[in-house]
Design a protein around this motif. Structure first.
Motif: not given
Length: 203
Positions: A142, A157, A145
């Motif tokens: 996460i 995501i 990203c």
């Protein structure tokens, strides 16, 4: 500009190294954090092996021993405490620069830095200043990203996690984002993750 930690007790050799590295675009530092450490073995207080061992307890930065100690046993011990390379003095300047560049390029391929926050996705750690924190696989992906895009939608995501054999639903995403925020806050990177209402998240 990459920072190199230089630990060398011979003042003339240290000055020579600092001049060489500065001329080639590096910054010199006397203490962590750094992007690479250049250590002598023979030091007045504690030897380079011990310094490397302690550094390895808090950081995964590349370490090169630059030393007059030329026995195979010393070289093996150097690698045993976590060194990435072992170069004997007298050194060749071009070879030293090439080995430094190689290790920094390898590390660049496994980490990303945005506004002073570094994510190392080999070690699954986030570092800000001198503090670091361990992340889970989901938290690592996460954050990665978010660091790659100006704005990450929830769909971005989810797709990134799915492509990396991970899966979270929307509720689990909220939990991971909140946990990630708390971990970043603990290392001094508070408010790095902003919610864009109805869209997703951005750094």
């Amino acid at each position: 500009m990459k920072k190199i930690l230089v630990i060398e007790d011979d003042d003339s050799i240290r000055e020579e190294l600092c001049t060489l590295l500065t001329a080639n675009g590096y910054r010199i530092t006397d203490e962590p954090p750094c992007d690479l450490a250049l250590l002598d073995v023979n030091l007045p207080d504690e030897n380079g092996f011990e310094r490397c061992r302690k550094l390895r307890m808090q950081s995964a930065v590349p370490v090169i021993f630059l030393t007059a100690r030329d026995s195979a046993e010393d070289e093996l011990l150097g690698f045993g405490v976590g060194a990435d390379d072992y170069i004997r003095k007298p050194y060749n300047s071009s070879v030293l620069l090439a080995r430094i560049a190689r290790l920094l390029n390898q590390r660049a391929a496994t980490s990303v830095t945005v506004r002073g926050l570094t994510l190392d996705y080999t070690d699954m750690t986030a570092r800000f200043g001198e503090k670091s924190v361990e992340l889970t696989k989901n938290e690592t992906r996460i954050l990665h990203c978010l660091m790659q895009k100006d704005l990450c939608t929830k769909e971005n995501i989810f797709e990134d996690l799915w492509n990396n054999s991970l899966y979270v639903d929307e509720n689990t995403l909220y939990v991971n984002i909140n946990r990630l925020r708390e971990k970043l806050k603990d290392i001094g990177a508070a408010d790095f993750i902003r919610t864009v209402r109805g869209v997703g998240y951005r750094l």
